[in-house]
Design a protein around this motif. Structure first.
Motif, PDB file in Angstrom:
ATOM      1  N   ARG A  96     103.371 -67.205  44.030  1.00 25.98           N
ATOM      2  CA  ARG A  96     102.802 -66.533  45.186  1.00 25.98           C
ATOM      3  C   ARG A  96     101.395 -66.032  44.897  1.00 25.98           C
ATOM      4  O   ARG A  96     100.689 -65.639  45.802  1.00 25.98           O
ATOM      5  CB  ARG A  96     103.675 -65.359  45.609  1.00 25.98           C
ATOM      6  CG  ARG A  96     105.015 -65.780  46.140  1.00 25.98           C
ATOM      7  CD  ARG A  96     105.833 -64.577  46.536  1.00 25.98           C
ATOM      8  NE  ARG A  96     107.168 -64.969  46.932  1.00 25.98           N
ATOM      9  CZ  ARG A  96     107.518 -65.259  48.165  1.00 25.98           C
ATOM     10  NH1 ARG A  96     106.635 -65.206  49.121  1.00 25.98           N
ATOM     11  NH2 ARG A  96     108.749 -65.605  48.449  1.00 25.98           N
ATOM     12  N   MET A  97     100.998 -66.029  43.649  1.00 25.48           N
ATOM     13  CA  MET A  97      99.683 -65.522  43.266  1.00 25.48           C
ATOM     14  C   MET A  97      98.733 -66.697  43.056  1.00 25.48           C
ATOM     15  O   MET A  97      99.049 -67.659  42.369  1.00 25.48           O
ATOM     16  CB  MET A  97      99.761 -64.707  41.975  1.00 25.48           C
ATOM     17  CG  MET A  97      98.405 -64.164  41.555  1.00 25.48           C
ATOM     18  SD  MET A  97      98.495 -63.091  40.138  1.00 25.48           S
ATOM     19  CE  MET A  97      99.397 -61.744  40.805  1.00 25.48           C
ATOM     20  N   TYR A  98      97.573 -66.580  43.688  1.00 25.43           N
ATOM     21  CA  TYR A  98      96.527 -67.580  43.505  1.00 25.43           C
ATOM     22  C   TYR A  98      95.740 -67.211  42.253  1.00 25.43           C
ATOM     23  O   TYR A  98      95.427 -66.047  42.029  1.00 25.43           O
ATOM     24  CB  TYR A  98      95.564 -67.592  44.702  1.00 25.43           C
ATOM     25  CG  TYR A  98      96.195 -68.006  46.000  1.00 25.43           C
ATOM     26  CD1 TYR A  98      96.502 -69.333  46.254  1.00 25.43           C
ATOM     27  CD2 TYR A  98      96.459 -67.067  46.988  1.00 25.43           C
ATOM     28  CE1 TYR A  98      97.059 -69.713  47.456  1.00 25.43           C
ATOM     29  CE2 TYR A  98      97.018 -67.437  48.196  1.00 25.43           C
ATOM     30  CZ  TYR A  98      97.316 -68.762  48.419  1.00 25.43           C
ATOM     31  OH  TYR A  98      97.868 -69.144  49.616  1.00 25.43           O
ATOM     32  N   ARG A  99      95.387 -68.213  41.460  1.00 24.39           N
ATOM     33  CA  ARG A  99      94.568 -67.997  40.263  1.00 24.39           C
ATOM     34  C   ARG A  99      93.388 -68.971  40.326  1.00 24.39           C
ATOM     35  O   ARG A  99      93.563 -70.179  40.247  1.00 24.39           O
ATOM     36  CB  ARG A  99      95.390 -68.242  39.012  1.00 24.39           C
ATOM     37  CG  ARG A  99      94.621 -67.976  37.740  1.00 24.39           C
ATOM     38  CD  ARG A  99      95.488 -68.069  36.514  1.00 24.39           C
ATOM     39  NE  ARG A  99      96.402 -66.933  36.534  1.00 24.39           N
ATOM     40  CZ  ARG A  99      97.626 -66.967  36.033  1.00 24.39           C
ATOM     41  NH1 ARG A  99      98.088 -68.069  35.492  1.00 24.39           N
ATOM     42  NH2 ARG A  99      98.379 -65.903  36.067  1.00 24.39           N
ATOM     43  N   PHE A 100      92.196 -68.405  40.476  1.00 21.80           N
ATOM     44  CA  PHE A 100      90.955 -69.180  40.556  1.00 21.80           C
ATOM     45  C   PHE A 100      90.368 -69.251  39.156  1.00 21.80           C
ATOM     46  O   PHE A 100      89.996 -68.238  38.570  1.00 21.80           O
ATOM     47  CB  PHE A 100      89.996 -68.496  41.532  1.00 21.80           C
ATOM     48  CG  PHE A 100      88.687 -69.219  41.747  1.00 21.80           C
ATOM     49  CD1 PHE A 100      88.602 -70.597  41.716  1.00 21.80           C
ATOM     50  CD2 PHE A 100      87.534 -68.501  42.007  1.00 21.80           C
ATOM     51  CE1 PHE A 100      87.403 -71.250  41.931  1.00 21.80           C
ATOM     52  CE2 PHE A 100      86.330 -69.136  42.222  1.00 21.80           C
ATOM     53  CZ  PHE A 100      86.270 -70.514  42.185  1.00 21.80           C
ATOM     54  N   VAL A 101      90.321 -70.473  38.584  1.00 24.22           N
ATOM     55  CA  VAL A 101      89.890 -70.646  37.198  1.00 24.22           C
ATOM     56  C   VAL A 101      88.737 -71.635  37.111  1.00 24.22           C
ATOM     57  O   VAL A 101      88.535 -72.472  37.999  1.00 24.22           O
ATOM     58  CB  VAL A 101      91.060 -71.125  36.295  1.00 24.22           C
ATOM     59  CG1 VAL A 101      92.158 -70.095  36.228  1.00 24.22           C
ATOM     60  CG2 VAL A 101      91.606 -72.450  36.765  1.00 24.22           C
ATOM     61  N   GLN A 102      87.998 -71.502  36.010  1.00 26.41           N
ATOM     62  CA  GLN A 102      86.880 -72.407  35.741  1.00 26.41           C
ATOM     63  C   GLN A 102      87.014 -72.893  34.307  1.00 26.41           C
ATOM     64  O   GLN A 102      87.249 -72.099  33.388  1.00 26.41           O
ATOM     65  CB  GLN A 102      85.549 -71.690  35.931  1.00 26.41           C
ATOM     66  CG  GLN A 102      84.350 -72.565  35.664  1.00 26.41           C
ATOM     67  CD  GLN A 102      83.039 -71.806  35.840  1.00 26.41           C
ATOM     68  OE1 GLN A 102      83.003 -70.591  35.851  1.00 26.41           O
ATOM     69  NE2 GLN A 102      81.962 -72.552  35.969  1.00 26.41           N
ATOM     70  N   ASP A 103      86.865 -74.195  34.126  1.00 28.24           N
ATOM     71  CA  ASP A 103      86.881 -74.776  32.787  1.00 28.24           C
ATOM     72  C   ASP A 103      85.472 -74.717  32.216  1.00 28.24           C
ATOM     73  O   ASP A 103      84.513 -75.137  32.867  1.00 28.24           O
ATOM     74  CB  ASP A 103      87.365 -76.235  32.831  1.00 28.24           C
ATOM     75  CG  ASP A 103      88.820 -76.335  33.245  1.00 28.24           C
ATOM     76  OD1 ASP A 103      89.590 -75.427  32.882  1.00 28.24           O
ATOM     77  OD2 ASP A 103      89.185 -77.305  33.918  1.00 28.24           O
ATOM     78  N   THR A 104      85.352 -74.184  30.991  1.00 24.36           N
ATOM     79  CA  THR A 104      84.065 -74.123  30.319  1.00 24.36           C
ATOM     80  C   THR A 104      84.207 -74.802  28.969  1.00 24.36           C
ATOM     81  O   THR A 104      85.311 -75.168  28.561  1.00 24.36           O
ATOM     82  CB  THR A 104      83.600 -72.665  30.100  1.00 24.36           C
ATOM     83  OG1 THR A 104      84.480 -72.024  29.186  1.00 24.36           O
ATOM     84  CG2 THR A 104      83.564 -71.899  31.410  1.00 24.36           C
ATOM     85  N   ARG A 105      83.118 -74.931  28.259  1.00 32.29           N
ATOM     86  CA  ARG A 105      83.211 -75.561  26.933  1.00 32.29           C
ATOM     87  C   ARG A 105      83.917 -74.650  25.939  1.00 32.29           C
ATOM     88  O   ARG A 105      84.312 -75.090  24.875  1.00 32.29           O
ATOM     89  CB  ARG A 105      81.827 -75.950  26.442  1.00 32.29           C
ATOM     90  CG  ARG A 105      80.888 -74.807  26.285  1.00 32.29           C
ATOM     91  CD  ARG A 105      79.546 -75.264  25.800  1.00 32.29           C
ATOM     92  NE  ARG A 105      78.540 -74.321  26.250  1.00 32.29           N
ATOM     93  CZ  ARG A 105      77.270 -74.492  26.132  1.00 32.29           C
ATOM     94  NH1 ARG A 105      76.812 -75.584  25.590  1.00 32.29           N
ATOM     95  NH2 ARG A 105      76.439 -73.590  26.565  1.00 32.29           N
ATOM     96  N   PHE A 106      84.083 -73.376  26.287  1.00 30.29           N
ATOM     97  CA  PHE A 106      84.771 -72.432  25.414  1.00 30.29           C
ATOM     98  C   PHE A 106      86.212 -72.195  25.847  1.00 30.29           C
ATOM     99  O   PHE A 106      86.892 -71.345  25.296  1.00 30.29           O
ATOM    100  CB  PHE A 106      84.015 -71.097  25.387  1.00 30.29           C
ATOM    101  CG  PHE A 106      82.588 -71.245  24.956  1.00 30.29           C
ATOM    102  CD1 PHE A 106      82.274 -71.649  23.663  1.00 30.29           C
ATOM    103  CD2 PHE A 106      81.564 -71.006  25.846  1.00 30.29           C
ATOM    104  CE1 PHE A 106      80.965 -71.795  23.272  1.00 30.29           C
ATOM    105  CE2 PHE A 106      80.241 -71.145  25.461  1.00 30.29           C
ATOM    106  CZ  PHE A 106      79.946 -71.545  24.170  1.00 30.29           C
ATOM    107  N   GLY A 107      86.664 -72.925  26.844  1.00 27.87           N
ATOM    108  CA  GLY A 107      88.023 -72.773  27.333  1.00 27.87           C
ATOM    109  C   GLY A 107      88.033 -72.431  28.812  1.00 27.87           C
ATOM    110  O   GLY A 107      87.014 -72.420  29.486  1.00 27.87           O
ATOM    111  N   ARG A 108      89.205 -72.122  29.310  1.00 20.49           N
ATOM    112  CA  ARG A 108      89.382 -71.824  30.729  1.00 20.49           C
ATOM    113  C   ARG A 108      89.267 -70.311  30.933  1.00 20.49           C
ATOM    114  O   ARG A 108      89.871 -69.538  30.198  1.00 20.49           O
ATOM    115  CB  ARG A 108      90.752 -72.307  31.172  1.00 20.49           C
ATOM    116  CG  ARG A 108      91.026 -72.139  32.632  1.00 20.49           C
ATOM    117  CD  ARG A 108      92.285 -72.833  33.036  1.00 20.49           C
ATOM    118  NE  ARG A 108      92.027 -74.270  33.022  1.00 20.49           N
ATOM    119  CZ  ARG A 108      92.957 -75.201  33.123  1.00 20.49           C
ATOM    120  NH1 ARG A 108      94.209 -74.869  33.219  1.00 20.49           N
ATOM    121  NH2 ARG A 108      92.639 -76.471  33.125  1.00 20.49           N
ATOM    122  N   ILE A 109      88.493 -69.928  31.951  1.00 20.97           N
ATOM    123  CA  ILE A 109      88.372 -68.515  32.273  1.00 20.97           C
ATOM    124  C   ILE A 109      88.875 -68.283  33.695  1.00 20.97           C
ATOM    125  O   ILE A 109      88.738 -69.141  34.565  1.00 20.97           O
ATOM    126  CB  ILE A 109      86.918 -67.999  32.136  1.00 20.97           C
ATOM    127  CG1 ILE A 109      85.959 -68.792  33.024  1.00 20.97           C
ATOM    128  CG2 ILE A 109      86.459 -68.028  30.706  1.00 20.97           C
ATOM    129  CD1 ILE A 109      84.555 -68.244  33.062  1.00 20.97           C
TER     130      ILE A 109
END
Length: 184
Positions: A96-109
């Motif tokens: 039920r929770m949305y999680r907005f993530v971004q992949d970077t060269r240091f991992g996912r934030i």
């Protein structure tokens, strides 16, 4: 039976109901029922599609020449709503929770996380604005810095004059000595 809603300007006439609003309510109800039932994956996809529909006004404002964003729901093992190549939205563990993530060269934030669709829409709006500003800065080529034109240092004319005068006097003296020796 309930009476149809009326607007304040024309009593007795039903207010037009937007089909899109009705579909949104039906999807939310179906997603809530499906979230309780066994098929959680379909509930995730339904919730991501609801969020995708909520993002339509935002992406309608993005100029056509900006091709940074490729939005769509992927229905793999983990359904995702892709915003661009490096950012996407997935559902949390509770589905039920949305999680907005971004992949970077240091991992996912994690850029944002909320049960509220409006909060995620706001986070995606901020992300889109930052990406468009980055694009504008990348497209502008700053002018090459010009080194200031410095005039060469002005030499003194006195010392070359003195050197030329002494050299000329020595040459005249040498010629005079040679002439005196020949005439002797």
């Amino acid at each position: 039976m309930s009476e149809p809603e009326t607007s304040g300007t024309h009593p007795g006439q039903p207010r037009p109901v937007r089909l899109r609003d009705a579909l949104l309510r039906a999807r939310i109800e179906a997603a809530d029922r499906t979230g309780v039932v066994v098929d959680l994956r379909d509930a995730e996809v339904a919730r991501l599609e609801i969020l995708n529909d909520a993002l339509d006004p935002l992406f309608a404002q993005v100029p056509d020449q900006v091709d940074l964003f490729d939005r769509g729901v992927s229905q793999g093992d983990t359904p995702r709503l892709w915003i661009d190549v490096v950012a996407h939205i997935v559902m949390g563990r509770d589905k039920r929770m949305y999680r907005f993530v971004q992949d970077t060269r240091f991992g996912r934030i994690v850029l944002a996380e909320s049960h509220d669709t409006a909060a995620i829409v706001e986070a995606v709006t901020d992300y889109v604005a930052r990406r468009m500003v980055e694009r504008e800065r990348a497209m502008v080529v700053p002018p090459e810095p010009q080194a200031p034109v410095v005039a060469p240092p002005r030499r003194s004319r006195f010392w070359p004059f003195v050197f030329g005068f002494v050299l000329g006097a020595a040459a005249l003296f040498g010629v005079a000595v040679l002439a005196a020796l020949r005439s002797w």
